[in-house]
Design an enzyme around this catalytic site. Sequence first.
Site, mmCIF file in Angstrom:
data_model
loop_
_atom_site.group_PDB
_atom_site.id
_atom_site.type_symbol
_atom_site.label_atom_id
_atom_site.label_comp_id
_atom_site.label_asym_id
_atom_site.label_seq_id
_atom_site.Cartn_x
_atom_site.Cartn_y
_atom_site.Cartn_z
ATOM 1 N N HIS A 54 0.831 -1.215 0.000
ATOM 2 C CA HIS A 54 0.000 0.000 0.000
ATOM 3 C C HIS A 54 0.859 1.256 0.000
ATOM 4 O O HIS A 54 0.520 2.250 0.643
ATOM 5 C CB HIS A 54 -0.986 -0.014 1.187
ATOM 6 C CG HIS A 54 -2.010 -1.097 1.070
ATOM 7 N ND1 HIS A 54 -3.077 -1.022 0.211
ATOM 8 C CD2 HIS A 54 -2.100 -2.310 1.679
ATOM 9 C CE1 HIS A 54 -3.798 -2.123 0.310
ATOM 10 N NE2 HIS A 54 -3.224 -2.929 1.182
ATOM 11 N N GLY A 149 -6.406 -15.031 -8.601
ATOM 12 C CA GLY A 149 -7.197 -14.429 -7.511
ATOM 13 C C GLY A 149 -6.490 -14.492 -6.180
ATOM 14 O O GLY A 149 -7.087 -14.295 -5.124
ATOM 15 N N SER A 153 -0.901 -11.453 -9.067
ATOM 16 C CA SER A 153 -0.846 -10.636 -10.268
ATOM 17 C C SER A 153 -0.969 -11.402 -11.580
ATOM 18 O O SER A 153 -0.288 -11.099 -12.560
ATOM 19 C CB SER A 153 0.467 -9.845 -10.251
ATOM 20 O OG SER A 153 0.392 -8.796 -11.131
ATOM 21 N N SER A 154 -1.880 -12.368 -11.607
ATOM 22 C CA SER A 154 -2.024 -13.131 -12.843
ATOM 23 C C SER A 154 -2.608 -12.272 -13.963
ATOM 24 O O SER A 154 -2.230 -12.414 -15.124
ATOM 25 C CB SER A 154 -2.872 -14.383 -12.617
ATOM 26 O OG SER A 154 -4.165 -14.023 -12.246
ATOM 27 N N SER A 155 -3.497 -11.345 -13.627
ATOM 28 C CA SER A 155 -4.109 -10.567 -14.719
ATOM 29 C C SER A 155 -3.117 -9.590 -15.339
ATOM 30 O O SER A 155 -3.096 -9.414 -16.555
ATOM 31 C CB SER A 155 -5.375 -9.851 -14.249
ATOM 32 O OG SER A 155 -5.138 -9.201 -13.052
ATOM 33 N N ASP A 198 3.240 -4.262 -10.611
ATOM 34 C CA ASP A 198 3.032 -5.575 -11.222
ATOM 35 C C ASP A 198 3.655 -5.658 -12.608
ATOM 36 O O ASP A 198 4.271 -6.656 -12.977
ATOM 37 C CB ASP A 198 1.533 -5.877 -11.321
ATOM 38 C CG ASP A 198 0.879 -5.876 -9.956
ATOM 39 O OD1 ASP A 198 1.612 -5.782 -8.950
ATOM 40 O OD2 ASP A 198 -0.355 -5.966 -9.891
HETATM 41 P P1 NG1 Z 1 -2.765 -7.122 -5.273
HETATM 42 O O1 NG1 Z 1 -3.684 -7.377 -4.150
HETATM 43 O O2 NG1 Z 1 -1.541 -7.969 -5.200
HETATM 44 O O3 NG1 Z 1 -3.440 -7.137 -6.607
HETATM 45 C C1 NG1 Z 1 -2.971 -4.471 -4.823
HETATM 46 C C2 NG1 Z 1 -2.672 -3.414 -5.891
HETATM 47 C C3 NG1 Z 1 -1.175 -3.051 -5.869
HETATM 48 C C4 NG1 Z 1 -0.785 -2.609 -4.470
HETATM 49 C C5 NG1 Z 1 -1.190 -3.692 -3.460
HETATM 50 C C6 NG1 Z 1 -0.933 -3.287 -2.034
HETATM 51 C C7 NG1 Z 1 -4.073 -3.503 -7.872
HETATM 52 C C8 NG1 Z 1 -4.311 -4.127 -9.213
HETATM 53 N N1 NG1 Z 1 -3.003 -3.943 -7.206
HETATM 54 O O4 NG1 Z 1 -2.197 -5.609 -5.124
HETATM 55 O O5 NG1 Z 1 -0.925 -2.039 -6.807
HETATM 56 O O6 NG1 Z 1 -1.369 -1.365 -4.145
HETATM 57 O O7 NG1 Z 1 -2.581 -4.002 -3.550
HETATM 58 O O8 NG1 Z 1 0.422 -3.101 -1.831
HETATM 59 O O9 NG1 Z 1 -4.797 -2.607 -7.438
#
Ligand code: NG1
Length: 455
Positions: A54, A149, A153-155, A198
């Site tokens: 975050h 899910g 970060s698969s998408s 990502d």
């Molecule tokens: P995840 O939950 O890994 O998709 C999300 C945000 C990241 C980052 C993290 C918290 C999206 C697509 N990804 O990651 O950019 O803010 O939460 O560190 O919003």
Amino acid sequence: MSEWANRLANIYGSFVATQQARYDAALRRFGEWYGPGQVMVYRVPGRVNLIGEHTDYQQGYVLPVALDKDFVFIARRRDDAQVRLHNMEAALFPPRQFTGFSDIAHAPAGDWENYIKGATQMLWQKAGRPLCGADILVAGAPPHGVPRGAGLSSSSALTVGAAYVLAHLNELPLSPAELAWLCGEAEWYVGTRGGIMDQFIALLGRQGHALFLDCRASGQGPRGIPQFHTMHVPLPRGYNIIVADSKVRHDNIRSDFNVRVAEDRIGVALLKRRFPYVAYLRDLEGMAWADIEPLLPETLSEEELQALGLRLEEIIDVKLPRSGEPFHVRARCRHVVSENARVRASVAALRDGDALRFGQLMNEAHASVRDDYGASRAELEVLIRLAREVDGVVGARLTGAGWGGCIVVLAREGCEADFAAHVAPRYARETGLEPDIFVCHAGDGAGVVGQQVIG
Ligand code: NG1
């Protein structure tokens, strides 16, 4: 060993046999669908963030690694602008076809085709000329694919893979970092937009290394694309990264996520009154928290926000849930500020080869994201407690947005079996869920695996 097997060994270490079978199956399927001939083979990895949660959307620091769990893309350039798609998991992701263009109509929300369309449209716009399409086969099924899910970060990997393939087949002169930024922009197409982490790690990952990424642009490159400071940081020798998926999913993660985005921005708006140069929490770096804290209320209701002359609609342009819960401004900002400092300290620890210090920072990061950011949940706490009970584990924290998904663990090499034997049955007993546990070998970013001829 054949040259091909050698290449796979370079990518996947000792797991060549199963990877070779996976690639062979994908090549065969490509031949069945599109016919024989020469093809290019590519891969693009998922990622796990080691520390720096975050922080990206407040222009802070992150430290992800690329996984050796990946998507394989097999592709052949076409003479027209058609993009044809097949997926090894055709039942879940049915075949699709569309024409490459700078303004491509969306498929219905949730369709896998949109990730590829977003990448395609972005490249057509950037190239400013008609490009060639491609016949593409995507292979990303478990156990070698990126778990879906789970916050790995698969998408984004799907978008990056499509962009990489089309850029390569069209010989577009884009560096991995430029492509990463463009892929971040391409995600607007699917309606989600996180930070840039990502896409950067999917393209710039390096074996045995994490990637330090400063999410604040440091300038503009020659093609008008923002530039970002990145640095590869070696992972400690003799340690493994273990990822455990809690299997809990947050039903409405976006709304909690957006509330956090708003809380950070409220903090910024308040601090700006005293320090006009503060545009992001990142700008507080180097300042003493004791000077900042009195300017941030512990909590603030929407009415109190208005009384201070701040309107929620101007802070965030999406509707937030009406829970009646006040905004926890101080604690949220404290997390972001302290997390940035921990990422910096982690880079120093890793460069010193100090795994224990790094593990300690991971534990502190977890306490902060749980207590100050409120992004943990009961099942993750169980998983983390059990992980830390294992001899050899030096750090464990939730990774990704939180509220479910995965934890990431730093553990001495050799304790993987003990880890699984200790954690899995106890977690199942306490939560009724079976965690997925795997060792993550930090791998390379997206790249060409090689050329093959399908007979
Ligand atoms: P995840 O939950 O890994 O998709 C999300 C945000 C990241 C980052 C993290 C918290 C999206 C697509 N990804 O990651 O950019 O803010 O939460 O560190 O919003």
